[in-house]
Design an enzyme around this catalytic site. Structure first.
Site, PDB file in Angstrom:
ATOM      1  N   SER A   8       9.301  55.755 -30.509  1.00  0.00           N
ATOM      2  CA  SER A   8       9.373  55.695 -28.864  1.00  0.00           C
ATOM      3  C   SER A   8      10.663  56.219 -28.875  1.00  0.00           C
ATOM      4  O   SER A   8      11.697  56.087 -29.609  1.00  0.00           O
ATOM      5  CB  SER A   8       9.580  54.184 -29.497  1.00  0.00           C
ATOM      6  OG  SER A   8       9.792  54.178 -27.505  1.00  0.00           O
ATOM      7  N   HIS A  33       6.136  58.068 -28.099  1.00  0.00           N
ATOM      8  CA  HIS A  33       5.472  57.292 -27.920  1.00  0.00           C
ATOM      9  C   HIS A  33       6.373  56.128 -26.350  1.00  0.00           C
ATOM     10  O   HIS A  33       7.758  56.736 -26.250  1.00  0.00           O
ATOM     11  CB  HIS A  33       5.502  55.968 -28.616  1.00  0.00           C
ATOM     12  CG  HIS A  33       5.268  54.630 -28.292  1.00  0.00           C
ATOM     13  ND1 HIS A  33       4.087  53.864 -27.669  1.00  0.00           N
ATOM     14  CD2 HIS A  33       6.688  53.456 -27.348  1.00  0.00           C
ATOM     15  CE1 HIS A  33       3.986  52.259 -27.150  1.00  0.00           C
ATOM     16  NE2 HIS A  33       5.568  52.148 -27.277  1.00  0.00           N
ATOM     17  N   ASP A  35       8.490  54.656 -23.456  1.00  0.00           N
ATOM     18  CA  ASP A  35       7.971  53.309 -22.298  1.00  0.00           C
ATOM     19  C   ASP A  35       8.471  53.079 -20.670  1.00  0.00           C
ATOM     20  O   ASP A  35       9.416  53.605 -21.004  1.00  0.00           O
ATOM     21  CB  ASP A  35       9.194  51.945 -23.378  1.00  0.00           C
ATOM     22  CG  ASP A  35       8.576  52.394 -24.804  1.00  0.00           C
ATOM     23  OD1 ASP A  35       7.527  51.147 -25.086  1.00  0.00           O
ATOM     24  OD2 ASP A  35       8.614  52.362 -25.885  1.00  0.00           O
ATOM     25  N   MET A  37       9.832  50.571 -18.511  1.00  0.00           N
ATOM     26  CA  MET A  37       9.930  49.340 -17.451  1.00  0.00           C
ATOM     27  C   MET A  37      10.641  49.200 -16.332  1.00  0.00           C
ATOM     28  O   MET A  37      10.668  50.536 -16.278  1.00  0.00           O
ATOM     29  CB  MET A  37      11.205  49.057 -18.597  1.00  0.00           C
ATOM     30  CG  MET A  37      10.328  49.245 -20.664  1.00  0.00           C
ATOM     31  SD  MET A  37      12.273  48.581 -21.069  1.00  0.00           S
ATOM     32  CE  MET A  37      11.290  48.436 -23.163  1.00  0.00           C
ATOM     33  N   HIS A  66       3.297  53.521 -22.614  1.00  0.00           N
ATOM     34  CA  HIS A  66       3.584  52.227 -22.699  1.00  0.00           C
ATOM     35  C   HIS A  66       3.806  51.548 -21.347  1.00  0.00           C
ATOM     36  O   HIS A  66       5.055  51.834 -21.405  1.00  0.00           O
ATOM     37  CB  HIS A  66       3.855  51.398 -24.346  1.00  0.00           C
ATOM     38  CG  HIS A  66       4.058  49.994 -24.132  1.00  0.00           C
ATOM     39  ND1 HIS A  66       5.143  49.485 -24.514  1.00  0.00           N
ATOM     40  CD2 HIS A  66       3.393  49.097 -23.326  1.00  0.00           C
ATOM     41  CE1 HIS A  66       4.731  48.266 -24.712  1.00  0.00           C
ATOM     42  NE2 HIS A  66       4.114  47.929 -23.715  1.00  0.00           N
ATOM     43  N   MET A  68       4.958  48.394 -18.968  1.00  0.00           N
ATOM     44  CA  MET A  68       5.553  48.007 -18.584  1.00  0.00           C
ATOM     45  C   MET A  68       5.778  47.422 -17.507  1.00  0.00           C
ATOM     46  O   MET A  68       7.501  47.457 -17.096  1.00  0.00           O
ATOM     47  CB  MET A  68       6.648  46.594 -19.753  1.00  0.00           C
ATOM     48  CG  MET A  68       6.541  47.354 -21.058  1.00  0.00           C
ATOM     49  SD  MET A  68       7.185  47.713 -22.434  1.00  0.00           S
ATOM     50  CE  MET A  68       7.088  49.859 -22.280  1.00  0.00           C
ATOM     51  N   MET A 137       2.372  43.369 -29.707  1.00  0.00           N
ATOM     52  CA  MET A 137       3.613  43.345 -29.661  1.00  0.00           C
ATOM     53  C   MET A 137       3.833  42.887 -30.939  1.00  0.00           C
ATOM     54  O   MET A 137       3.835  41.532 -30.775  1.00  0.00           O
ATOM     55  CB  MET A 137       4.059  43.150 -28.119  1.00  0.00           C
ATOM     56  CG  MET A 137       4.091  43.963 -27.225  1.00  0.00           C
ATOM     57  SD  MET A 137       4.111  45.755 -27.077  1.00  0.00           S
ATOM     58  CE  MET A 137       6.491  45.206 -27.485  1.00  0.00           C
ATOM     59  N   GLY A 142      10.735  44.971 -23.907  1.00  0.00           N
ATOM     60  CA  GLY A 142      12.192  44.651 -22.539  1.00  0.00           C
ATOM     61  C   GLY A 142      13.247  45.622 -23.624  1.00  0.00           C
ATOM     62  O   GLY A 142      14.065  46.236 -22.864  1.00  0.00           O
ATOM     63  N   ASP A 179       3.471  47.359 -32.187  1.00  0.00           N
ATOM     64  CA  ASP A 179       5.502  48.239 -31.315  1.00  0.00           C
ATOM     65  C   ASP A 179       5.611  46.607 -31.640  1.00  0.00           C
ATOM     66  O   ASP A 179       6.098  45.784 -30.896  1.00  0.00           O
ATOM     67  CB  ASP A 179       4.559  47.785 -30.144  1.00  0.00           C
ATOM     68  CG  ASP A 179       5.173  49.249 -29.233  1.00  0.00           C
ATOM     69  OD1 ASP A 179       6.709  49.137 -29.612  1.00  0.00           O
ATOM     70  OD2 ASP A 179       5.597  49.591 -28.099  1.00  0.00           O
TER      71      ASP A 179
HETATM   72  C1  DX5 Z   1       9.756  47.345 -26.286  1.00  0.00           C
HETATM   73  C2  DX5 Z   1       9.135  47.848 -26.664  1.00  0.00           C
HETATM   74  C3  DX5 Z   1       9.159  49.402 -27.860  1.00  0.00           C
HETATM   75  C4  DX5 Z   1      10.953  49.776 -28.307  1.00  0.00           C
HETATM   76  C5  DX5 Z   1      10.560  49.652 -30.057  1.00  0.00           C
HETATM   77  O1  DX5 Z   1       9.739  46.865 -25.153  1.00  0.00           O
HETATM   78  O2  DX5 Z   1       8.272  48.628 -25.887  1.00  0.00           O
HETATM   79  O3  DX5 Z   1       7.942  50.693 -27.615  1.00  0.00           O
HETATM   80  O4  DX5 Z   1      11.235  51.174 -28.000  1.00  0.00           O
HETATM   81  O5  DX5 Z   1      11.600  49.933 -30.831  1.00  0.00           O
HETATM   82  P1  DX5 Z   1      12.305  49.819 -31.856  1.00  0.00           P
HETATM   83  O6  DX5 Z   1      10.993  50.335 -32.718  1.00  0.00           O
HETATM   84  O7  DX5 Z   1      13.791  49.233 -32.625  1.00  0.00           O
HETATM   85  O8  DX5 Z   1      11.579  47.808 -32.189  1.00  0.00           O
HETATM   86 ZN    ZN Z   2       6.920  50.564 -26.650  1.00  0.00          ZN
END
Ligand code: DX5
Ligand code: ZN
Length: 230
Positions: A8, A33, A35, A37, A66, A68, A137, A142, A179
């Protein structure tokens, strides 16, 4: 079983994202990956289609977006145009889950649903034919760097059973991605519970010393080593 490792980039150095992306893939990662947000569906704000478009030329590996965000549909075509290969979203964030899955596929991407720790797996039951990926998850979405919620292992076993039963009757394979809080120390146990695709943010980008050019190689090698014993 083929395992995929998806670093990620949330934990990467944003000042040199193109280089980071190319480096983790050269070090043996399979997917990137990504993310997204929105400070609305989740309490943090990250990156959008412009950044996806900017990293696209730096790798041929699949970009796993991904989402969010809420609402979902408006932004889907933008990510498809920006070069996304996989787009997943949270069912609670879409008014019409079946329609959003179809929208993603109509734009040429693979589609997936993301399940928060408290979200029941029944959300997938009536849309299996439109799913390419199921993402569980193992933290609340977040932030990177949180700890793996142990109850996710039972949920993974449940999801694996549903996906396998579906594959049996349809002949279609759906990936099972995890994740949050995935590390060298727990990835084998997570794989044994049924995951085949592993997001790892802080474990990969936080590994070793910045000055060590081999650090992604080492940590991805350790993750693969742990998976080899499964
Ligand atoms: C959290 C994200 C994850 C995050 C994972 O909301 O969706 O993808 O980056 O990070 P680690 O592997 O550090 O838990
Ligand atoms: Zn993610």
């Amino acid at each position: 079983m083929t395992f995929r490792i998806a670093p990620s980039i949330l934990s990467a150095d944003f000042a040199k994202l193109g280089e980071e992306v190319a480096n983790v893939i050269a070090s043996g990662a399979d997917w990137i990956h990504f993310d997204v947000m929105d400070n609305h569906y989740v309490p943090n704000l990250t990156i959008g289609p412009l950044v996806c478009e900017a990293i696209r030329p730096h790798t041929t590996a699949p970009i796993d977006v991904h989402l969010m965000v809420k609402p979902v549909d408006r932004i889907v075509p933008d990510f498809a145009k920006a070069g996304a290969n996989v787009i997943t979203f949270h069912p609670e964030a879409s008014e019409h889950v079946d329609r959003t899955l179809a929208l993603i596929r109509d734009h040429g991407c693979q589609a997936g649903l993301v399940f928060n720790p408290a979200t029941p797996l029944t959300w997938m039951d009536h849309v299996m034919d439109k799913l390419d990926v199921v993402l569980l998850m193992s933290v609340n979405p977040g932030y990177g760097g949180q700890s793996f919620i142990p109850g996710t292992l039972d949920k993974l076993r449940e999801a694996r059973a549903k996906i396998d039963a579906y594959a049996e009757r349809s002949g279609r394979k759906i990936l099972l991605e995890i994740d949050g809080g995935v590390k060298v120390g727990n990835i084998a146990e997570i794989a044994r519970a049924g995951a085949d695709t592993f997001v790892a943010g802080s474990a990969v980008f936080g590994a070793g010393k910045d000055s060590d050019p081999q650090r992604y190689n080492s940590v991805i090698g350790e993750l693969r080593g742990a998976l080899a014993g499964v």
